[in-house]
Write a protein that holds these residues in place. Sequence first.
Motif, PDB file in Angstrom:
ATOM      1  N   CYS A 263      -5.403   6.228  -2.011  1.00 49.82           N
ATOM      2  CA  CYS A 263      -5.059   7.174  -0.948  1.00 49.82           C
ATOM      3  C   CYS A 263      -4.852   6.457   0.384  1.00 49.82           C
ATOM      4  O   CYS A 263      -5.657   5.640   0.802  1.00 49.82           O
ATOM      5  N   LEU A 265      -4.745   7.916   3.265  1.00 45.73           N
ATOM      6  CA  LEU A 265      -5.463   8.573   4.354  1.00 45.73           C
ATOM      7  C   LEU A 265      -6.909   8.083   4.435  1.00 45.73           C
ATOM      8  O   LEU A 265      -7.434   7.861   5.514  1.00 45.73           O
ATOM      9  N   CYS A 266      -7.538   7.952   3.267  1.00 47.21           N
ATOM     10  CA  CYS A 266      -8.971   7.655   3.269  1.00 47.21           C
ATOM     11  C   CYS A 266      -9.241   6.267   2.698  1.00 47.21           C
ATOM     12  O   CYS A 266     -10.387   5.901   2.466  1.00 47.21           O
ATOM     13  N   GLY A 270     -11.825   8.971  -0.781  1.00 49.63           N
ATOM     14  CA  GLY A 270     -11.843  10.368  -1.202  1.00 49.63           C
ATOM     15  C   GLY A 270     -11.779  11.280   0.010  1.00 49.63           C
ATOM     16  O   GLY A 270     -12.621  11.179   0.908  1.00 49.63           O
ATOM     17  N   CYS A 271     -10.769  12.130   0.054  1.00 51.41           N
ATOM     18  CA  CYS A 271     -10.629  13.059   1.186  1.00 51.41           C
ATOM     19  C   CYS A 271      -9.894  14.286   0.700  1.00 51.41           C
ATOM     20  O   CYS A 271      -9.513  14.381  -0.459  1.00 51.41           O
ATOM     21  N   CYS A 274      -6.352  13.799  -0.932  1.00 51.61           N
ATOM     22  CA  CYS A 274      -6.219  13.278  -2.301  1.00 51.61           C
ATOM     23  C   CYS A 274      -7.102  14.058  -3.263  1.00 51.61           C
ATOM     24  O   CYS A 274      -7.385  13.594  -4.370  1.00 51.61           O
TER      25      CYS A 274
HETATM   26 ZN   LIG Z   1      -7.867  10.428   0.398  1.00 50.86          ZN
END
Ligand SMILES: [Zn+2]
Lengths: 339, 810
Positions: A263, A265-266, A270-271, A274
């Motif tokens: 991912c 973004l993170c 884990g966010c 995703c």
């Molecule tokens: Zn994520």
Amino acid sequence: MKDKIASIKEKFILKLKEVKELKDLENLRVEFLGRKSELTQLLRRLGTLSPEERPETGKYLNQVKNELEKLLAKGMEQWKAKEEKKKLKEERIDLTLPGKIMQRGNFHPITQVLKKIEEIFFSLGFRLEEGPEVELDYYNFEALNIPKDHPARDAQDSFYIDREVLLRTHTSPVEIRVMERQAPPVRMIAIGKCYRRDAIDSTHTPIFHQIEGLAVDKDITFGDLKGVLTFFAQRMFGEDRKVRFRPGYFPFTEPSAEVDVSCLLCQGKGCKGCGYTGWLEIMGAGMTDPAVFNMVGYDAEKYSGFAFGMGAERIAMLKYGINDIRLFFENDLRFLRQF
Amino acid sequence: MQVSYNLLKEYVNLQDISPEEMVYRLTMSGIVLERMEKVSLDIDRVVVGKIKKIIIHPEDPKLSICEVEVTGKSLSIVCGAKNMLVGDKVAVALEGARLPQLGIINSKRIKNILSEGMLCSASELGIEPGKSPGILILDQNIPLSEELKKLIGGEDIIFDFEISSNRPDLLSVIGIAREIAVIFERKLKIPTVEIEENPEHNQKNIKVEVLDEDLCPRYTGRVIRGITVTESPLWLKWKLRLLGIRPINNIVDITNLVMMETGQPLHAFDLDLIRGETILVRRSKPGEIVFTLDEVERQLPENCVVIADKEGAIAIGGIMGGKYSEINEKTKNVFLESAYFDPINNRKTSLKIGLRTEASSRFEKGIDKDGQIFALNRAADLINQIAGGKINSTIIDTNTNLFSPIKIDLRVKRVKRILGQWLEKNELTTRNRLVSILERLGFIVEDQESDKLSVIPPSFRADVEREIDLIEEIARIYGYDRIQPTLFKTTLAQEVRDFKLQVIDQIKEILIGCGLNEVITFSLVSPDDFNKIGIPEDHQLRKAIKIKNPLTQDFSMLRTSLISNLLEVVKWNINRQAGMVKIFEVGKIYLPLSAGSNSLPLEKLIIAGVLTKLEGGDLWSKSYSPDLYEAKGLIETVLHSLKIECWDTLSVDHPVLQPLKSGIIISEGKEIGIFGEIKAEVIKNYRLPEKVYFFEIDYENLISLVHPQINFVPLTKYPVVQRDLSLLIREEIPSGDIIKEIKLVNTQLIKQVILFDVFKGKQIANGYKSVAYSILLQSEDKTLTDQEIEEIFRQIRERLEEKFEAKIRE
Ligand SMILES: [Zn+2]
């Protein structure tokens, strides 16, 4: 006479100090060095001096004349610079006025993503191929091992023109058309509009762009699929991206794979983006099913290959962090100019 | 497929396997988690009580006052339900109890009667979704005053897995458990079924006749007599809650539980409501009607499979049962059905009648071809345990070889050929590994010592038919992540892109350089779009290809021009305060070929753009506005950039463009582009405030003029001579014609004629205009003399005077 010359010089220096503008300097030149000036007159009168006096006085006279000329030139320079400055100041140039921008347009973000994807696959020797958007059911489904009544047709609800003609639901039919006209080896990509009967929402549009790829040769393996697509994913999303392959299902490939990148973004922690898995799905892929080779007359014992497909909108959304697919087709200039 | 962690534990030992690890390993073997949810019976101080007395509420006959015995006390509780009887055991929320949705329960007066707690329904307890019809009646043998929480499993985790259409075996708890057992190398525990069978005693005998075996290759069933239909016990309700299924009654709940457990859909009929003694399995008759369980009267299309008694259809096979023979509270005898229906027909029927159920979604993908008897007996056993009754010894089974095992050759070397590597160190150890993976998946492997294994897939894996299917199974279980990535072993030298495709990019680049933004729009349009851009009824552009099954009218035709799409974009942006819109699109239009040509439509690539600007703008741009000549100029810029030098401009009649303000550019006899001002009424239809200019380039015609090869022309050393010429000429004579005429005087030496002024006004006679040109002369092999230049100019003047009656101004 020498005294006379010296006093002229003194007078000149005094007057030089009183200069108020460039014009005064010009007047000084006329007064002290012009044809009617004392110095010129003295020069003419040199001949009246005794031969003994003449060289020395002459020399002195020339020396003073040179000196005055030099001073005058220097003064001129200073005054010219001063006046230039004054003139500029009077013009009052406002440097904060806007520059005259030659406003350039922008490639649509989808085009930009497609170009980037093309470049990566070009660098691996893939060739860009084309095919029709209004396609025969045969090329879109049947030749891809999706006979009529196959459940996989559900996932690709299609727009039909008549019983045998539809708007292609993926770019895969281009693979079939290329394999029909060309013997292996094949290394191709196809890019273009595809259509699915989806209602419009933030993740669906009835029209989207797909990129399809195919490589067929005598020795292509699942390892090559992993290598090529890992190379692609890292060029596209960053060298530090992790790439993973997990089993999936497509009727036209076997074994089939879904390809994920860690991912963006993170960073894989884990966010929400995703779904707390740390991974984002970017494409489907797989080894070309022997049934597809049979349809185009390739010898499935001799040749093997892999194929992959991905949605350009999805790739662009992941790459730029866009949260609504409709933005691509609204063409709001405020959106387009960001890319 | 919804399942829970505790449910899975019944079938496979999950010790030391966390839910997270389990989900991860399943993901990596092809089963993706869609949703994960922690559940617990979020209740406190809810205990088992017994109803001693029920009286009607004096102020409201709809309410009852129950005297309930619990924890050694007697409580008076007001209740709105009607389904309880004296002696029933019920769930009592005591003073201070906590319920999942209602929160804390306190004693309170209800219409002047103090209610010391609450009698709970299954939904209020969180055991059942939605709203239960009455309060929960518990089993008589549950001990009084027991905490309800202890009676059910307590905390659990629900997983919802996405199952791909080729793996219907995973639409069952056992299927998922098997996969986990294979991945973690553990043992799969399948429940054993022991049935106490009872011989028939001259009772109603039921027969089954399958008339259309192609639609139903196997039909099995058995009879259970003397059952009692009630609510399901709490544990069963809780299990169904975990599986995402709504409880109905104990019989239906058991058939649903067994379906979820085994993947085999079952159906229970009230035996006594079946008319006659023969159940027919046959194709539906034209116009046949079934009143289904969901209380809808459905007229069946032809070729559905129905279950019928002597009066008519009582169920749609594999999709839904009928209301008539439904299990109800009076049912005593049950006929249980466990069948295999043809997947393709099931899917067609489901689509045709627009009904998809848990059962049909399994049949349409193909269930276990040999799982009917196991599921039938499993359900019979559970019914016997929960609803009592006796199981008849007769098993009806119409099986005629539905499952015939196949043998597949698997070459060990082929595995390496496809995957690129051995699974283990060498061929021998890889072979052992293959055998182990396949056997754990339920395959039988023969010839284990040979380099060609013979593999028999189990009855629930109809998806495995070929060697490549086996290789996929092996790769999946071995793990894709353990296969080494490699790059091609060979290179392939080829042009990556045709010249034609390169030119598209070049054109985009040019227009972007000119300040236009690229847009991408939908190629599907609405019939109304043709009205909005004012295309006449019988015009060629109206002959658009129609979609047979559009979602909405808005996207029901393929576009024949880009105009409406571009105007929509202009409108969108103007409505959002854009002061200037200059856009283009490179996209296809779709033109039908003449009828009967039996080929695909013509897809033509078009480059089209529009320009408009509102009044205003900043210091520099406020005095600028795009016009007709900018639209034309964009086409010409593209032509110039692609080294196309000669073209003519003619006026054109176009339905969307203003007459006399629209033109066509033609080069070498080919129509390259159209430009013009959009008609005022079209602008009005789109509610645009300003004039909009349009241009369009026909890509196919353009590309035919572009030369892939550029040839260098040496530069001349001799000077260019520039002379200006000013003339007075009749207004209607086009400047293009004058330039053409000037050039004709000496095509060798006259290099360029540039128009630099056009003037009409006071000093000029009415009907005339003053035009001025710069004429550039140059020779390739010498410096031109004054006399030569003067001679050319004399000829120009003469020619213009003669041809156009031009007056040369000195
Ligand atoms: Zn994520």
